[in-house]
Design a protein around this motif. Sequence first.
Motif, PDB file in Angstrom:
ATOM      1  N   ARG A  71      -4.567  -5.971 -82.554  1.00 30.26           N
ATOM      2  CA  ARG A  71      -5.686  -5.070 -82.251  1.00 30.26           C
ATOM      3  C   ARG A  71      -6.575  -4.877 -83.468  1.00 30.26           C
ATOM      4  N   ARG A  72      -5.966  -4.754 -84.647  1.00 32.38           N
ATOM      5  CA  ARG A  72      -6.751  -4.591 -85.866  1.00 32.38           C
ATOM      6  C   ARG A  72      -7.638  -5.793 -86.106  1.00 32.38           C
ATOM      7  N   GLN A  73      -7.172  -6.972 -85.683  1.00 32.59           N
ATOM      8  CA  GLN A  73      -7.944  -8.197 -85.882  1.00 32.59           C
ATOM      9  C   GLN A  73      -8.821  -8.533 -84.672  1.00 32.59           C
ATOM     10  N   SER A  74      -8.939  -7.624 -83.726  1.00 35.52           N
ATOM     11  CA  SER A  74      -9.838  -7.670 -82.563  1.00 35.52           C
ATOM     12  C   SER A  74      -9.389  -8.621 -81.462  1.00 35.52           C
ATOM     13  N   PHE A  75      -8.109  -9.006 -81.446  1.00 34.44           N
ATOM     14  CA  PHE A  75      -7.592  -9.777 -80.325  1.00 34.44           C
ATOM     15  C   PHE A  75      -7.352  -8.866 -79.116  1.00 34.44           C
ATOM     16  N   GLY A  76      -7.217  -9.494 -77.949  1.00 30.25           N
ATOM     17  CA  GLY A  76      -6.791  -8.775 -76.753  1.00 30.25           C
ATOM     18  C   GLY A  76      -7.864  -7.954 -76.074  1.00 30.25           C
ATOM     19  N   ALA A  77      -9.127  -8.270 -76.295  1.00 29.10           N
ATOM     20  CA  ALA A  77     -10.194  -7.531 -75.610  1.00 29.10           C
ATOM     21  C   ALA A  77     -10.107  -7.752 -74.105  1.00 29.10           C
ATOM     22  N   ALA A  78     -10.591  -6.786 -73.352  1.00 31.01           N
ATOM     23  CA  ALA A  78     -10.572  -6.885 -71.888  1.00 31.01           C
ATOM     24  C   ALA A  78     -11.499  -8.013 -71.438  1.00 31.01           C
ATOM     25  N   LEU A  79     -11.080  -8.692 -70.386  1.00 28.29           N
ATOM     26  CA  LEU A  79     -11.888  -9.757 -69.789  1.00 28.29           C
ATOM     27  C   LEU A  79     -12.208  -9.358 -68.360  1.00 28.29           C
ATOM     28  N   GLU A  80     -13.479  -9.199 -68.074  1.00 26.15           N
ATOM     29  CA  GLU A  80     -13.895  -8.789 -66.738  1.00 26.15           C
ATOM     30  C   GLU A  80     -14.172 -10.020 -65.871  1.00 26.15           C
ATOM     31  N   PRO A  81     -13.809  -9.950 -64.592  1.00 29.49           N
ATOM     32  CA  PRO A  81     -14.091 -11.084 -63.710  1.00 29.49           C
ATOM     33  C   PRO A  81     -15.555 -11.136 -63.309  1.00 29.49           C
ATOM     34  N   THR A 110     -14.652 -17.367 -62.148  1.00 31.72           N
ATOM     35  CA  THR A 110     -13.388 -16.754 -62.561  1.00 31.72           C
ATOM     36  C   THR A 110     -12.257 -17.459 -61.833  1.00 31.72           C
ATOM     37  N   LEU A 111     -11.188 -17.791 -62.570  1.00 32.70           N
ATOM     38  CA  LEU A 111     -10.117 -18.597 -62.004  1.00 32.70           C
ATOM     39  C   LEU A 111      -8.790 -17.850 -62.092  1.00 32.70           C
ATOM     40  N   ALA A 112      -8.261 -17.449 -60.934  1.00 32.87           N
ATOM     41  CA  ALA A 112      -6.912 -16.899 -60.860  1.00 32.87           C
ATOM     42  C   ALA A 112      -5.927 -18.057 -60.968  1.00 32.87           C
ATOM     43  N   ILE A 113      -4.862 -17.873 -61.750  1.00 35.14           N
ATOM     44  CA  ILE A 113      -3.951 -18.974 -62.039  1.00 35.14           C
ATOM     45  C   ILE A 113      -2.513 -18.561 -61.787  1.00 35.14           C
ATOM     46  N   ASP A 132      -7.705 -24.803 -71.329  1.00 39.77           N
ATOM     47  CA  ASP A 132      -8.820 -25.660 -70.931  1.00 39.77           C
ATOM     48  C   ASP A 132      -9.786 -24.937 -69.998  1.00 39.77           C
ATOM     49  N   ALA A 133      -9.282 -24.098 -69.111  1.00 38.64           N
ATOM     50  CA  ALA A 133     -10.171 -23.324 -68.229  1.00 38.64           C
ATOM     51  C   ALA A 133     -11.133 -22.488 -69.073  1.00 38.64           C
ATOM     52  N   MET A 134     -10.593 -21.816 -70.072  1.00 38.12           N
ATOM     53  CA  MET A 134     -11.419 -21.003 -70.942  1.00 38.12           C
ATOM     54  C   MET A 134     -12.445 -21.848 -71.678  1.00 38.12           C
ATOM     55  N   GLN A 135     -12.018 -23.026 -72.139  1.00 37.08           N
ATOM     56  CA  GLN A 135     -12.935 -23.876 -72.892  1.00 37.08           C
ATOM     57  C   GLN A 135     -14.036 -24.455 -72.013  1.00 37.08           C
ATOM     58  N   TYR A 136     -13.752 -24.616 -70.715  1.00 38.14           N
ATOM     59  CA  TYR A 136     -14.781 -25.074 -69.776  1.00 38.14           C
ATOM     60  C   TYR A 136     -15.676 -23.934 -69.295  1.00 38.14           C
ATOM     61  N   GLY A 137     -15.387 -22.712 -69.688  1.00 42.74           N
ATOM     62  CA  GLY A 137     -16.241 -21.587 -69.331  1.00 42.74           C
ATOM     63  C   GLY A 137     -15.802 -20.815 -68.101  1.00 42.74           C
ATOM     64  N   PHE A 138     -14.634 -21.127 -67.565  1.00 39.17           N
ATOM     65  CA  PHE A 138     -14.072 -20.340 -66.464  1.00 39.17           C
ATOM     66  C   PHE A 138     -13.272 -19.180 -67.048  1.00 39.17           C
ATOM     67  N   ARG A 139     -13.350 -18.014 -66.414  1.00 39.53           N
ATOM     68  CA  ARG A 139     -12.624 -16.847 -66.902  1.00 39.53           C
ATOM     69  C   ARG A 139     -11.222 -16.855 -66.307  1.00 39.53           C
ATOM     70  N   PRO A 140     -10.184 -17.108 -67.112  1.00 38.19           N
ATOM     71  CA  PRO A 140      -8.842 -17.226 -66.546  1.00 38.19           C
ATOM     72  C   PRO A 140      -8.193 -15.853 -66.333  1.00 38.19           C
ATOM     73  N   PHE A 141      -7.640 -15.676 -65.151  1.00 43.42           N
ATOM     74  CA  PHE A 141      -6.821 -14.509 -64.839  1.00 43.42           C
ATOM     75  C   PHE A 141      -5.435 -15.026 -64.478  1.00 43.42           C
ATOM     76  N   VAL A 142      -4.483 -14.834 -65.386  1.00 41.45           N
ATOM     77  CA  VAL A 142      -3.114 -15.292 -65.174  1.00 41.45           C
ATOM     78  C   VAL A 142      -2.351 -14.205 -64.421  1.00 41.45           C
ATOM     79  N   TYR A 181      -6.849 -15.814 -74.683  1.00 44.36           N
ATOM     80  CA  TYR A 181      -7.511 -16.718 -73.752  1.00 44.36           C
ATOM     81  C   TYR A 181      -7.812 -16.162 -72.368  1.00 44.36           C
ATOM     82  N   ALA A 182      -7.080 -15.139 -71.929  1.00 48.13           N
ATOM     83  CA  ALA A 182      -7.108 -14.805 -70.504  1.00 48.13           C
ATOM     84  C   ALA A 182      -6.817 -13.332 -70.278  1.00 48.13           C
ATOM     85  N   ALA A 183      -7.135 -12.884 -69.080  1.00 48.21           N
ATOM     86  CA  ALA A 183      -6.583 -11.627 -68.589  1.00 48.21           C
ATOM     87  C   ALA A 183      -5.222 -11.943 -67.978  1.00 48.21           C
TER      88      ALA A 183
END
Length: 208
Positions: free
Chosen positions: A9-19, A139-142, A157-167, A191-193
């Motif tokens: 969190r201090r290094q700003s990882f884990g931000a919320a990803l909205e679909p 947005t891609l549910a996985i 790869d989904a993230m790198q192609y610009g799809f928002r991954p929801f695991v 990488y994902a929600a």
Amino acid sequence: MSHDLDTYRRQSFGAALEPVAPVGLLIVDFVNGFADPDVFGGGNIAPAIERTVPLLAAARSRGWPVAHTRIVFADDDADGNIFTAKVPGLLALKEHAHDSAIVPELTPWAGELVVRKTGPSAFFGTPLAAWLTQHGVRTLAIAGAVTSGCVRASVVDAMQYGFRPFVLSDCVGDRAIAPHDANLFDMAQKYAAVLARDDALEILDRAK
């Protein structure tokens, strides 16, 4: 773990990803061989498949584009690669092999894409990204197996192609729980929600 979370969190990882609509569903390698503990299965893969059955029904009822993946190698092993050098048993996954077939309870419907792949990622060397783009998916549910391998590779790869991954954390499984948990944590940070199925569906239904 709390100390680890503080560092992330201090290094700003884990931000919320909205679909963002439209939403699609990717089911990774839920095939007979990965459902069988004597072949490539074990751990929590079986319950993940059970949880994915109503997920697939929900996706179909919502009209989401759905893609499934299988690992399939040529009958003469001509496409053997470094993946099979590390896991030689994968070469048994041929087009007509029982272990390479999608489990019956998740049988694809007409119009759903079935991706044949020879590496961990559902995207590498396959038409998946173009197909999702053609269907407008943002947005891609996985769901799928295994969390630490083909699911993770597909999420990156989904993230790198610009799809928002929801695991969907209870719809992915691994043959060992420690890598499952570690990779869910890592994907959620980078990488994902990562959400349980029912919570994810509620959020995805609000996508705009």
